[in-house]
Write an enzyme that holds these catalytic residues in place. Sequence first.
Site, mmCIF file in Angstrom:
data_model
loop_
_atom_site.group_PDB
_atom_site.id
_atom_site.type_symbol
_atom_site.label_atom_id
_atom_site.label_comp_id
_atom_site.label_asym_id
_atom_site.label_seq_id
_atom_site.Cartn_x
_atom_site.Cartn_y
_atom_site.Cartn_z
ATOM 1 N N ASP A 67 65.597 135.716 -36.003
ATOM 2 C CA ASP A 67 64.768 136.315 -34.616
ATOM 3 C C ASP A 67 65.599 134.584 -33.803
ATOM 4 O O ASP A 67 65.030 133.762 -34.592
ATOM 5 C CB ASP A 67 64.537 136.510 -34.255
ATOM 6 N N ASP A 79 87.583 96.058 -84.523
ATOM 7 C CA ASP A 79 86.614 95.245 -84.205
ATOM 8 C C ASP A 79 86.552 93.689 -83.414
ATOM 9 O O ASP A 79 87.903 93.226 -84.068
ATOM 10 C CB ASP A 79 85.710 95.253 -85.383
ATOM 11 N N ILE A 80 86.148 93.182 -82.851
ATOM 12 C CA ILE A 80 86.323 91.608 -82.275
ATOM 13 C C ILE A 80 85.765 91.191 -82.625
ATOM 14 O O ILE A 80 84.509 90.802 -83.551
ATOM 15 C CB ILE A 80 85.954 91.703 -80.601
ATOM 16 N N ASP A 103 81.966 90.660 -71.137
ATOM 17 C CA ASP A 103 82.824 91.282 -70.415
ATOM 18 C C ASP A 103 84.036 91.175 -69.835
ATOM 19 O O ASP A 103 84.932 92.352 -70.106
ATOM 20 C CB ASP A 103 81.735 92.141 -68.611
ATOM 21 N N GLU A 120 81.984 96.310 -79.180
ATOM 22 C CA GLU A 120 82.686 95.229 -79.403
ATOM 23 C C GLU A 120 84.107 96.128 -80.530
ATOM 24 O O GLU A 120 84.710 95.853 -80.704
ATOM 25 C CB GLU A 120 82.865 93.686 -80.107
#
Length: 457
Positions: A53, A330-331, A347, A373
């Site tokens: 209201d 795998d690195i 990174d 990795e």
Amino acid sequence: MSARVLVVDDIPANVKLLEARLSAEYFDVMTASNGAQALEICARAKCDIVLLDIMMPDMDGFEVCRRLKANPATHFIPVVMVTALDSPSDRVRGLEAGADDFLTKPVSDVVLIARVRSLTRLKMMTDELRLRAVTSLEIGVQAPERDAVADTGKGGRILLVDDRASSYERLASVLSAEHTVDVETDPSEALFHAAENSYDLLIVSLGLENFDGLRLCSQARSLERTRHVPILAIADANSNTRLLRGLEIGVNDYLLRPVDKNELLARSRTQIRRRRYTDHLRDNVQNSIEMAVTDGLTGLHNRRYMESHLVTLAEQASLRGKPLALMMLDIDFFKSINDGYGHDAGDDVLREFAVRIRKSIRGIDLACRYGGEEFVIVMPETNLHVAGMVAERLRRSIAGEPFAVHKGAKRIDVTISIGLSILERKGEPVADVLKRADIALYRAKHDGRNRVVAQAA
């Protein structure tokens, strides 16, 4: 679950009347006798819609609505003002305060219930989106409520469907003051027009000469490209039955002729604000889904996605009698990269490594960061011989060009070891395929690294 309706009125007789009407339709009804109570109930997320209201002693309905819509925690709750005030300026004032609708007493039961049902359906859909988007906050995606509070609802794209020149020229002229407006006079083309463009609002005349405007609204709701675009219907004063039907099939709001220009603008802004808010929620949900299955550093799929999707790919290969190859990478000496050049350099290597992987595989292949990795590439419809050729090409691309780190200040040599396996028999557990690739990878590293080794025959 029944919708929860909050009735706010300082006159007990009015409250009892609305409570009886709504309870008869199986709504859960709560009541408040003043604005402060209403704000407190809404802040506790206790209601799905507010019937408000205007004329109350401590705080009028306009102010209550403004506060609800200015608070990110309550902004999304629909508010319908139910009042004896009936001038166009009162309606516009209520809509500008943020009300979703403005009903003038005495309100027919049919109109009231139809509007409450329409808005609570919309609220529940929004709640579902908000619930799905909760994890967005946890992973850093911006919540849209604050933007929604600040949104003016202007600058939208509107498609106006009307075949009476005297009508659409006036409506377009008014709307163009705040929005970009396209007019479609051929209703049979309107749906294609709407689907091909990104509109924030469809305004449809229900008085089209040779076309049922409600059918157009229904078609818009059934089409994926227009399903979520709000619809504002324009109808003649004696069209209550058609309008109620329109609300049932998904029309969001309506205006009766003669159309007050300020009310047209206010209702259009309301619908456009809501469209933007729900679009933001959907975007957040999509971002959440993407982040849940994507590795944030490399942009490749993550292990969770790979493990679930690999099962599907293996089942498809078995059903079609096609080979499926798996490559585990795998690195080499990655820890020494982190130790010698820093984790930022590590990174950089991982990001560039992901880029080179993408360049070396096909679109149907699935590349994932398995952890740290380690990476996995799944190659559908590929036998061990072809997989060996792809692996050797990837190995050379890694070893053949140094990786830039520290924004190009240094370049370092990187090599990888790769283990290969294939799906050997129909129904073989994918864990066995992964295990064989892992064993082959271990052999590659044990035998001197920077090489490809396939599973034992």
